[in-house]
Design a protein around this motif. Structure first.
Motif, PDB file in Angstrom:
ATOM      1  N   MET A   1       0.827  -1.187   0.000  1.00 15.26           N
ATOM      2  CA  MET A   1       0.000   0.000   0.000  1.00 15.26           C
ATOM      3  C   MET A   1       0.875   1.256   0.000  1.00 15.26           C
ATOM      4  N   ARG A   2       0.336   2.296  -0.504  1.00 12.13           N
ATOM      5  CA  ARG A   2       1.077   3.547  -0.677  1.00 12.13           C
ATOM      6  C   ARG A   2       0.844   4.521   0.468  1.00 12.13           C
ATOM      7  N   ARG A   3       1.796   5.456   0.581  1.00 12.83           N
ATOM      8  CA  ARG A   3       1.660   6.618   1.466  1.00 12.83           C
ATOM      9  C   ARG A   3       1.349   7.790   0.534  1.00 12.83           C
ATOM     10  N   ILE A   4       0.138   8.329   0.634  1.00 11.29           N
ATOM     11  CA  ILE A   4      -0.364   9.272  -0.365  1.00 11.29           C
ATOM     12  C   ILE A   4      -0.609  10.648   0.232  1.00 11.29           C
ATOM     13  N   TYR A   5      -0.121  11.641  -0.502  1.00 13.48           N
ATOM     14  CA  TYR A   5      -0.387  13.052  -0.196  1.00 13.48           C
ATOM     15  C   TYR A   5      -1.439  13.516  -1.202  1.00 13.48           C
ATOM     16  N   VAL A   6      -2.624  13.861  -0.719  1.00 13.23           N
ATOM     17  CA  VAL A   6      -3.672  14.365  -1.601  1.00 13.23           C
ATOM     18  C   VAL A   6      -3.556  15.884  -1.643  1.00 13.23           C
ATOM     19  N   ALA A   7      -3.213  16.409  -2.809  1.00 14.96           N
ATOM     20  CA  ALA A   7      -3.062  17.849  -3.017  1.00 14.96           C
ATOM     21  C   ALA A   7      -4.311  18.366  -3.710  1.00 14.96           C
ATOM     22  N   SER A   8      -4.939  19.366  -3.100  1.00 16.65           N
ATOM     23  CA  SER A   8      -6.148  19.920  -3.700  1.00 16.65           C
ATOM     24  C   SER A   8      -6.444  21.272  -3.066  1.00 16.65           C
ATOM     25  N   SER A   9      -7.716  21.598  -2.976  1.00 20.94           N
ATOM     26  CA  SER A   9      -8.153  22.890  -2.466  1.00 20.94           C
ATOM     27  C   SER A   9      -9.273  22.685  -1.453  1.00 20.94           C
ATOM     28  N   TRP A  10      -9.362  23.611  -0.515  1.00 20.04           N
ATOM     29  CA  TRP A  10     -10.486  23.591   0.417  1.00 20.04           C
ATOM     30  C   TRP A  10     -11.805  23.693  -0.342  1.00 20.04           C
ATOM     31  N   ARG A  11     -11.790  24.321  -1.496  1.00 18.64           N
ATOM     32  CA  ARG A  11     -13.011  24.513  -2.281  1.00 18.64           C
ATOM     33  C   ARG A  11     -13.386  23.269  -3.089  1.00 18.64           C
ATOM     34  N   ASN A  12     -12.525  22.261  -3.126  1.00 15.81           N
ATOM     35  CA  ASN A  12     -12.795  21.074  -3.930  1.00 15.81           C
ATOM     36  C   ASN A  12     -13.661  20.096  -3.130  1.00 15.81           C
ATOM     37  N   SER A  13     -14.893  19.927  -3.563  1.00 16.06           N
ATOM     38  CA  SER A  13     -15.825  19.055  -2.839  1.00 16.06           C
ATOM     39  C   SER A  13     -15.525  17.569  -3.041  1.00 16.06           C
ATOM     40  N   TYR A  14     -14.687  17.212  -4.021  1.00 17.63           N
ATOM     41  CA  TYR A  14     -14.336  15.816  -4.284  1.00 17.63           C
ATOM     42  C   TYR A  14     -13.236  15.302  -3.357  1.00 17.63           C
ATOM     43  N   GLN A  15     -12.443  16.204  -2.780  1.00 19.59           N
ATOM     44  CA  GLN A  15     -11.272  15.813  -1.998  1.00 19.59           C
ATOM     45  C   GLN A  15     -11.610  14.877  -0.829  1.00 19.59           C
TER      46      GLN A  15
END
Length: 142
Positions: A1-15
């Motif tokens: 399994m991976r160690r994942i950094y999810v990069a996005s925005s507070w405004r992104n409802s999909y995150q």
């Protein structure tokens, strides 16, 4: 399994959904909204509710001197170093793109999750994979 950094925005409802899906299949995931240290994720409004009216000089001064900004940066930077993979969830802002670029420059895996209606970006070719659904992201991580 991976160690994942999810990069996005507070405004992104999909995150939040992506974070949940990745965890559900067993990946370790850094969620900038809820960092590992338990302190809520960084927001400019913590420094000043009028942050959108800052001059360039105010932005530079507060970015480099605010303990709140320093805490947010250290949280995210440590998580980036910890992670072996970045998933850039579009749409997002400049910070998330800088984070994804850092992963590419470090030779770490970078996956972009895009959708219909997103503006094309030439330098997305730096990414390891470009996915158009959560299912494709999960497949790319296998």
């Amino acid at each position: 399994m991976r160690r994942i950094y999810v990069a996005s925005s507070w405004r992104n409802s999909y995150q939040p959904d992506l974070v949940a899906h990745l965890r559900m299949v067993g990946h370790q995931v850094y969620d900038f909204r809820n960092p590992f240290n338990g302190i809520p994720g960084f927001a400019w409004s913590e420094i000043d509710p009028q942050w959108q009216a800052w001059s360039a000089e105010e932005y530079r001064r507060l970015l480099t001197t605010s303990p709140i900004a320093a805490r947010g940066f250290v949280n995210d930077k440590r998580a980036m170093e910890w992670a072996d993979t970045c998933v850039l969830v579009l749409p997002c802002g400049r910070s998330a793109h800088l984070e994804a670029g850092w992963f590419c420059g470090q030779g770490k895996r970078c996956i972009i999750l895009t959708r219909d209606g997103e503006e094309p970006e030439l330098m997305a070719l730096l990414a390891t994979d470009i996915c158009v659904s959560v299912q494709e992201v999960l497949e790319a991580l296998k």
